[in-house]
Write a protein that holds these residues in place. Structure first.
Motif, short mmCIF file in Angstrom:
data_model
loop_
_atom_site.label_atom_id
_atom_site.label_comp_id
_atom_site.label_asym_id
_atom_site.label_seq_id
_atom_site.Cartn_x
_atom_site.Cartn_y
_atom_site.Cartn_z
N THR A 43 36.58 40.61 48.57
CA THR A 43 37.90 41.07 48.12
C THR A 43 37.84 41.60 46.69
OG1 THR A 43 39.03 39.52 49.57
CG2 THR A 43 40.30 40.39 47.72
N VAL A 44 38.49 42.75 46.49
CA VAL A 44 38.64 43.35 45.16
C VAL A 44 40.13 43.40 44.84
CG1 VAL A 44 38.27 45.40 43.74
CG2 VAL A 44 36.58 44.76 45.48
N ALA A 45 40.49 42.98 43.64
CA ALA A 45 41.88 43.08 43.18
C ALA A 45 42.02 44.30 42.29
CB ALA A 45 42.29 41.83 42.41
N ILE A 46 43.03 45.11 42.55
CA ILE A 46 43.38 46.24 41.68
C ILE A 46 44.56 45.81 40.83
CG2 ILE A 46 44.17 48.62 41.54
CD1 ILE A 46 42.75 49.19 44.17
N VAL A 47 44.39 45.81 39.51
CA VAL A 47 45.44 45.38 38.59
C VAL A 47 45.61 46.43 37.50
CG1 VAL A 47 45.03 42.93 39.05
CG2 VAL A 47 43.82 44.06 37.17
N ALA A 48 46.68 46.28 36.73
CA ALA A 48 46.99 47.25 35.67
C ALA A 48 47.26 46.50 34.37
CB ALA A 48 48.18 48.11 36.06
#
Length: 335
Positions: A43-48
């Protein structure tokens, strides 16, 4: 002062500085922790953590689809599309998304959607306790340099690479950037042969690669996120600055001791340099060589990493061997 007192002071001084010297050597010689490479199903989390993503939904979805095409699972932070003036949500919201990704052991990598400005505002709010128990890749460039610095000083490697909004509609336009990002994330060996430059300062060196955006490196001076460059190779890149700004930042790093025990410098993209009313008078390469003229370590130009479309992956904190020549140069990362 009595001879006995002088002797006591001398012994204490030797003990104090002697211990510090040993600690400094240990710090530069200890290899940083490498997070596990990703495999299908991870799993990869995309965050800002930084700038606002107004009207960037399509690009983030494109990033999600790219990762899914590599058989990875993707989660998108709750506040990625939030807005608080300049930022992708309030400091607390951006911190919350990043902290969740740090803490969740099922998440194996954290991919920043974009840079801009704002990461520095959440640095002191982050807790890396669970991250250090389950290290994972933190990925990005530009403003994300602040996180690279912070995590480097915790003893963990990070990945300087493209971000979510770096992806154009036609992915073939940045094929090399995507390929090196994928290969590095999945654990393939990483090396580069760079085109030569008459400005290259020839030589060979080996050390952990550190650095990133020059403005952020400069902004971190005097803080916990300032880097110890002893025995290491410094990478720098920049965009949209006046040449005199570049010189001023290099002079500041120099005065702070950044180059005193540095093993080498890798220069990435120096993009879209602005013209001042009083012209600088030399090229950016000559500026850098002049600022670092008193040192004898190798300096290599033409590393395709930074704010251009050709933004290839770099393993920060990983040992790299550089061989710098006028006709070509090589960078080979340890496996």
């Amino acid at each position: 002062m009595s001879k006995k007192r002088i002797l006591l002071i001398m012994c204490c001084t030797i003990f104090f500085f002697g211990n510090n010297t040993v600690l400094a050597q240990d710090k530069t010689e200890t290899k940083l922790i490498q997070p596990a490479y990703l495999k299908a199903g991870d799993t990869v989390a995309i965050v800002a953590p930084s700038g606002v993503l107004r009207n960037r939904t399509e690009e983030v979805n494109r990033a999600k689809k790219l990762l899914e095409s590599w058989k990875l699972h993707v989660v998108i932070g709750k506040h990625v599309y939030s807005q608080a003036d300049h930022f992708a949500g309030t400091d607390q919201e951006r911190c919350e998304d990043f902290q969740i990704a740090l803490d969740d052991p099922k998440i194996k990598a954290i991919w920043s959607a974009r840079g801009g400005y704002g990461t520095v505002r959440i640095l002191d709010k982050l807790d890396y306790t669970k991250f250090l128990q389950h290290p994972k890749w933190v990925i990005g460039y530009s403003d994300i340099t602040a996180l690279h610095n912070q995590i480097h000083n915790l003893g963990v490697q990070t990945l300087h690479a493209i971000m979510g909004v770096s992806l154009p509609e036609n992915l073939s336009d940045i094929e090399a950037s995507i390929t090196t990002f994928k290969n590095t994330l999945l654990g393939n060996p990483l090396s580069y042969t760079l085109k030569g430059s008459p400005f290259n300062r020839e030589g060979e060196a080996k050390g952990a690669l550190i650095g990133g955006n020059l403005t952020i490196l400069h902004a971190m001076l005097g803080s916990k996120e300032s880097l110890d460059t002893s025995g290491k190779i410094l990478f720098i890149e920049e965009i949209g600055e006046y040449k005199y700004h570049i010189d001023r930042m290099l002079q500041s790093l120099k005065r702070a001791g950044y180059f005193d025990n540095c093993k080498g410098v890798v220069v990435g993209g120096m993009s879209r340099m602005r013209k001042n009313t009083t012209l600088w008078g030399t090229s950016i390469e000559e500026l850098i060589l002049d600022a670092l003229s008193e040192y004898d370590f190798p300096i290599v130009f033409n590393m395709p990493a930074g704010h251009e479309k050709d933004n290839r992956a770099l393993l920060l904190g990983r040992e790299v061997s550089i061989k710098v020549g006028k006709s070509k140069s090589t960078l080979v990362f340890d496996e």
